[in-house]
Design a protein around this motif. Structure first.
Motif, PDB file in Angstrom:
ATOM      1  N   GLU A 164      35.166 -37.128  -7.621  1.00  0.00           N
ATOM      2  CA  GLU A 164      34.038 -36.838  -8.523  1.00  0.00           C
ATOM      3  C   GLU A 164      33.870 -35.325  -8.687  1.00  0.00           C
ATOM      4  O   GLU A 164      33.738 -34.830  -9.806  1.00  0.00           O
ATOM      5  CB  GLU A 164      32.731 -37.446  -7.984  1.00  0.00           C
ATOM      6  CG  GLU A 164      32.597 -38.917  -8.196  1.00  0.00           C
ATOM      7  CD  GLU A 164      32.333 -39.303  -9.647  1.00  0.00           C
ATOM      8  OE1 GLU A 164      31.657 -38.550 -10.380  1.00  0.00           O
ATOM      9  OE2 GLU A 164      32.833 -40.371 -10.047  1.00  0.00           O
ATOM     10  N   ARG A 165      33.887 -34.603  -7.560  1.00  0.00           N
ATOM     11  CA  ARG A 165      33.747 -33.141  -7.622  1.00  0.00           C
ATOM     12  C   ARG A 165      34.962 -32.497  -8.287  1.00  0.00           C
ATOM     13  O   ARG A 165      34.833 -31.583  -9.094  1.00  0.00           O
ATOM     14  CB  ARG A 165      33.557 -32.560  -6.218  1.00  0.00           C
ATOM     15  CG  ARG A 165      32.184 -32.778  -5.627  1.00  0.00           C
ATOM     16  CD  ARG A 165      31.970 -31.982  -4.355  1.00  0.00           C
ATOM     17  NE  ARG A 165      33.022 -32.149  -3.366  1.00  0.00           N
ATOM     18  CZ  ARG A 165      33.089 -33.130  -2.465  1.00  0.00           C
ATOM     19  NH1 ARG A 165      32.147 -34.049  -2.434  1.00  0.00           N
ATOM     20  NH2 ARG A 165      34.077 -33.192  -1.602  1.00  0.00           N
ATOM     21  N   ALA A 166      36.154 -32.986  -7.940  1.00  0.00           N
ATOM     22  CA  ALA A 166      37.394 -32.386  -8.438  1.00  0.00           C
ATOM     23  C   ALA A 166      37.558 -32.537  -9.943  1.00  0.00           C
ATOM     24  O   ALA A 166      38.162 -31.692 -10.596  1.00  0.00           O
ATOM     25  CB  ALA A 166      38.603 -32.990  -7.721  1.00  0.00           C
ATOM     26  N   THR A 167      37.012 -33.623 -10.487  1.00  0.00           N
ATOM     27  CA  THR A 167      37.161 -33.885 -11.928  1.00  0.00           C
ATOM     28  C   THR A 167      35.867 -33.610 -12.703  1.00  0.00           C
ATOM     29  O   THR A 167      35.776 -33.969 -13.872  1.00  0.00           O
ATOM     30  CB  THR A 167      37.583 -35.351 -12.165  1.00  0.00           C
ATOM     31  OG1 THR A 167      36.543 -36.213 -11.672  1.00  0.00           O
ATOM     32  CG2 THR A 167      38.909 -35.673 -11.503  1.00  0.00           C
ATOM     33  N   PHE A 168      34.892 -33.001 -12.025  1.00  0.00           N
ATOM     34  CA  PHE A 168      33.593 -32.722 -12.639  1.00  0.00           C
ATOM     35  C   PHE A 168      32.969 -33.991 -13.208  1.00  0.00           C
ATOM     36  O   PHE A 168      32.384 -34.009 -14.287  1.00  0.00           O
ATOM     37  CB  PHE A 168      33.715 -31.634 -13.721  1.00  0.00           C
ATOM     38  CG  PHE A 168      34.359 -30.373 -13.214  1.00  0.00           C
ATOM     39  CD1 PHE A 168      33.663 -29.517 -12.376  1.00  0.00           C
ATOM     40  CD2 PHE A 168      35.662 -30.072 -13.556  1.00  0.00           C
ATOM     41  CE1 PHE A 168      34.262 -28.367 -11.890  1.00  0.00           C
ATOM     42  CE2 PHE A 168      36.276 -28.920 -13.070  1.00  0.00           C
ATOM     43  CZ  PHE A 168      35.571 -28.062 -12.234  1.00  0.00           C
ATOM     44  N   GLY A 169      33.136 -35.088 -12.458  1.00  0.00           N
ATOM     45  CA  GLY A 169      32.551 -36.365 -12.840  1.00  0.00           C
ATOM     46  C   GLY A 169      33.360 -37.179 -13.833  1.00  0.00           C
ATOM     47  O   GLY A 169      32.963 -38.287 -14.180  1.00  0.00           O
ATOM     48  N   ASN A 170      34.492 -36.681 -14.273  1.00  0.00           N
ATOM     49  CA  ASN A 170      35.308 -37.394 -15.259  1.00  0.00           C
ATOM     50  C   ASN A 170      36.506 -38.059 -14.574  1.00  0.00           C
ATOM     51  O   ASN A 170      37.654 -37.652 -14.764  1.00  0.00           O
ATOM     52  CB  ASN A 170      35.786 -36.433 -16.352  1.00  0.00           C
ATOM     53  CG  ASN A 170      36.534 -37.151 -17.447  1.00  0.00           C
ATOM     54  OD1 ASN A 170      36.400 -38.358 -17.624  1.00  0.00           O
ATOM     55  ND2 ASN A 170      37.350 -36.417 -18.178  1.00  0.00           N
ATOM     56  N   THR A 171      36.233 -39.097 -13.796  1.00  0.00           N
ATOM     57  CA  THR A 171      37.295 -39.791 -13.068  1.00  0.00           C
ATOM     58  C   THR A 171      37.982 -40.875 -13.895  1.00  0.00           C
ATOM     59  O   THR A 171      38.987 -41.438 -13.448  1.00  0.00           O
ATOM     60  CB  THR A 171      36.746 -40.438 -11.780  1.00  0.00           C
ATOM     61  OG1 THR A 171      35.714 -41.358 -12.142  1.00  0.00           O
ATOM     62  CG2 THR A 171      36.217 -39.393 -10.810  1.00  0.00           C
ATOM     63  N   LYS A 172      37.465 -41.152 -15.074  1.00  0.00           N
ATOM     64  CA  LYS A 172      37.983 -42.262 -15.872  1.00  0.00           C
ATOM     65  C   LYS A 172      39.501 -42.221 -16.083  1.00  0.00           C
ATOM     66  O   LYS A 172      40.167 -43.240 -15.882  1.00  0.00           O
ATOM     67  CB  LYS A 172      37.258 -42.347 -17.216  1.00  0.00           C
ATOM     68  CG  LYS A 172      37.580 -43.622 -17.970  1.00  0.00           C
ATOM     69  CD  LYS A 172      36.681 -43.824 -19.159  1.00  0.00           C
ATOM     70  CE  LYS A 172      37.053 -45.168 -19.781  1.00  0.00           C
ATOM     71  NZ  LYS A 172      36.111 -45.599 -20.766  1.00  0.00           N
TER      72      LYS A 172
END
Length: 187
Positions: free
Chosen positions: A103-111
């Motif tokens: 979540e942190r690594a993708t700035f919430g864009n894990t999709k």
């Protein structure tokens, strides 16, 4: 004289073959070999919480590097080793930490990574006990091979997955600042 020379050669070979470093209660080797690529310990750090050592994390690269952006972007074989030193680290807590890290690594864009994140959590579904060792090995142009106690659990394809996974420990908001600095050799 010949016996002394042989004993000295044997001692040198044995000591270089087992060269290791102690990080807290964990012992990490200075060198690893994955997919026929020699990797050297770039650095290591200890994850602590409330004065309890949880795990030691080591970063293995082909060449020393202390620039996290270059490491994350590199398309070369590299590895992160996690040596669990506490019974407080459970399978459930590790999976939760990895999910939060993505979540942190993708700035919430894990999709875009969701199926592969699910795959890594499935690979880590067995119980974790003290002294378990995980290797997260990015194989150039292939993906991340996951090992537990030297047993290969599976591979997750994609350099983008490697980028996000390694960012869990090397990103701007790492799981542990001490582990990040240790892995980069700047502690």
């Amino acid at each position: 004289m010949k016996k002394i020379t042989l004993a000295l050669v044997a001692f040198i070979c044995l000591s270089t073959a087992t060269a290791q470093i102690r990080i807290g209660k964990a012992i990490l080797p200075y060198e690893e070999k994955f997919d026929n690529v020699e990797l050297k310990l770039n650095g290591a750090g200890l994850r602590e919480m409330l004065w309890v050592d949880l795990y030691a994390g080591g970063l293995y690269l082909q060449n020393k590097n202390n620039d996290p952006k270059k490491i994350l972007e590199a398309n070369e074989t590299m590895a992160i080793k996690l040596n669990i030193v506490s019974a407080f680290v459970t399978q459930k807590k590790l999976i939760k930490a990895i999910n939060e890290g993505f979540e942190r690594a993708t700035f919430g864009n894990t999709k875009p990574l969701q199926d592969r994140i699910k795959k890594i959590t499935t690979l880590l579904s067995e119980p974790i006990v003290k002294n378990d060792i995980f290797d997260l090995v990015y194989i150039k142009d292939k993906g991340v091979k996951v090992y537990k106690n030297q047993k290969e659990l599976g591979i997750i394809e994609g350099r983008d997955f490697k980028y996000a996974l390694f960012k869990v420990w090397l990103g701007e908001e790492p799981a542990s600042e001490a582990v990040k600095k240790g892995m980069l050799g700047i502690q």
